[in-house]
Design a protein around this motif. Sequence first.
Motif, PDB file in Angstrom:
ATOM      1  N   GLY A 143       0.583  -1.091   0.123  1.00  0.00           N
ATOM      2  CA  GLY A 143      -0.231  -0.046   0.008  1.00  0.00           C
ATOM      3  C   GLY A 143       0.722   1.307   0.009  1.00  0.00           C
ATOM      4  N   GLY A 144       2.103   1.299  -0.476  1.00  0.00           N
ATOM      5  CA  GLY A 144       2.809   2.378  -0.255  1.00  0.00           C
ATOM      6  C   GLY A 144       2.607   3.396  -1.717  1.00  0.00           C
ATOM      7  N   LYS A 184      -2.294  -4.414   1.059  1.00  0.00           N
ATOM      8  CA  LYS A 184      -2.966  -3.760   2.183  1.00  0.00           C
ATOM      9  C   LYS A 184      -1.697  -3.222   2.954  1.00  0.00           C
ATOM     10  CE  LYS A 184      -6.560  -6.933   2.940  1.00  0.00           C
ATOM     11  NZ  LYS A 184      -7.468  -8.133   3.637  1.00  0.00           N
ATOM     12  N   SER A 185      -1.810  -2.380   4.135  1.00  0.00           N
ATOM     13  CA  SER A 185      -0.924  -1.885   4.515  1.00  0.00           C
ATOM     14  C   SER A 185       0.011  -2.674   5.186  1.00  0.00           C
ATOM     15  CB  SER A 185      -1.393  -0.871   5.828  1.00  0.00           C
ATOM     16  OG  SER A 185      -2.013  -1.722   6.715  1.00  0.00           O
ATOM     17  N   ASP A 221       1.201  -2.907   8.318  1.00  0.00           N
ATOM     18  CA  ASP A 221       0.827  -3.469   9.736  1.00  0.00           C
ATOM     19  C   ASP A 221      -0.358  -4.628   9.421  1.00  0.00           C
ATOM     20  OD1 ASP A 221       2.331  -1.670  10.894  1.00  0.00           O
ATOM     21  OD2 ASP A 221       0.847  -0.152  11.049  1.00  0.00           O
ATOM     22  N   GLU A 222      -1.253  -4.180   8.469  1.00  0.00           N
ATOM     23  CA  GLU A 222      -2.172  -5.282   8.354  1.00  0.00           C
ATOM     24  C   GLU A 222      -1.594  -6.674   7.795  1.00  0.00           C
ATOM     25  OE1 GLU A 222      -6.408  -3.321   7.040  1.00  0.00           O
ATOM     26  OE2 GLU A 222      -4.758  -2.741   5.830  1.00  0.00           O
ATOM     27  N   ARG A 244       6.348  -5.077   5.030  1.00  0.00           N
ATOM     28  CA  ARG A 244       6.824  -4.334   3.815  1.00  0.00           C
ATOM     29  C   ARG A 244       7.342  -5.411   2.751  1.00  0.00           C
ATOM     30  NH1 ARG A 244      10.908  -0.217   6.098  1.00  0.00           N
ATOM     31  NH2 ARG A 244      11.433  -2.101   7.169  1.00  0.00           N
TER      32      ARG A 244
END
Length: 535
Positions: A276-277, A387-388, A390-391, A446
């Motif tokens: 999601g960057g 997704k991010s 963290d997710e 990441r």
Amino acid sequence: MDSQPPDLPDDIDALRAVAAAALARNADDAATIARQNLEIAKLKRQIYGPRSERTARLLDQMELELEELEVTASEDEIAAERAAARTTNVAPFTRKRPSRQPFPEHLPRERIVVPAPTTCDCCGGTRLRKLGETVTETLEVIPRQWKVIQHVREKMTCRDCERISEPPAPFHVTPRGWAGPNLLAMLLFEKFVQHQPLNRQAERYGREGVPLSLSTLADQVGAGCAVLEPLLRRIEAHVFAAVRLHGDDTTVPVLAKAKTITGRCWVYVRDDRPFGGGAPPAAIFYYSRDRGGEHPQAHLAKWSGLLQADAYGGYTKLYDGDRSPGPILEAACWAHARRPFFALADIEASARRKAEGKAPAPISPLALEIVQRMDRLFEIERGINGKSADERRAVRQALSRPLVDELEARMRAERPKLSRGSDLAKAMDYMLKRWPAFTRFLDDGRICMSNNAAERGLRGIALGRKSWLFAGSDRGGHRAAAMYSLIVSAKMNDIDPQAWLADVLARIAEHPASRLDELLPWNWRPANAALSRAA
């Protein structure tokens, strides 16, 4: 109850027509099945996300098979129609084609009005009135048109002081230039994207009535690459501003004295989209004459972060803890690790060998089990793609970590039972010796599980090697690496490389250096679009 055979005609021509219709019907059925299978495969790929390179190759193969079947079905249909035309009691076979989409609205339309009848076909009357019209559209193409643009500069003389004035000469994108930006962009696109060497381009242009020598084209290509150098440096800075990179390399044959040598083309890809960057994706390529470890060490001398790559030994010094400007953390590729296990568990390949009369390859139940365990991990990854960070980390801790722990325990328990030289033992050792690098993705959202982003960047080179055969020199290798950096970065941002190159080459000389970032692929807007917005 036994089915009765259909009544067949006694006439030989009619029999031939029936046989031709049956053959055409079978060809149509085969094409329909192939089309449906291809659509199912594409929908699965769209739903579940990109799979392995093998899946992409299978889709390409299915498209080629569909092409051949469609051509065969059309030929058989025409043959059936011709056979039926020779008889009076056999109906021709008509294919059930899929519905065709209308032609794009942006294409220009040329109206050719067929003269209407002047008398009624029924009664012969002449009092006809237009009721409407029926339009039949045919898609046509105009062959490539060449033209010479003449910039006429009028010389003016002053009657007072007799000074002669003349407007400045028009700008050419290259020194001593004679090629317009669209032509130069086409040369670069054909050479580096379509993999058409300049000698083949020169032959094609000659057949079109525009003789251009190979040396003339080569001069323009070299000058065009030099003009685009500032954009290359901007892309390079953008790529190495990332905290995570994908790295890989591939072979590049290079012409040498009476032979070819094997050079290397290296790629480093920045792609933050999986977590999601917001940074746009880009790639930078480098060329080297060999595969020495000093090359990636020089490429990444000023960079530190997470590097996703294979287990190439040249990266080892990059992972030293006391490295300056900082250590690089290794993130291993599960796709690389999966391949040797899959080779030992490829049931389809073994069946093909058996069908060809060859000895079937042995199937390892343990390798098949490991592949299935890895596939479950990749299935989880497809669900969290985009997704991010963290997710992604939370899902991996909850779902992926237990599977990874079970896989490690299984391999460590089975490894002592295998002989040292077995292929399965080598595949296990490849992973177990680098286990921290393989499990690093569990603690960092990441990181991707695979290095497919870098392999996709190198795909064009791998496909083009059979066409351009070799690079002409080391300078040619460096030049190709620079152009691949520009072209692949444009593709990653869903930009047409040829349109982008043509517009950039037309604007870059007059473009302010302080606003050069506006011409980068992810910021680029065509000049005509900007003018229309201003209007």
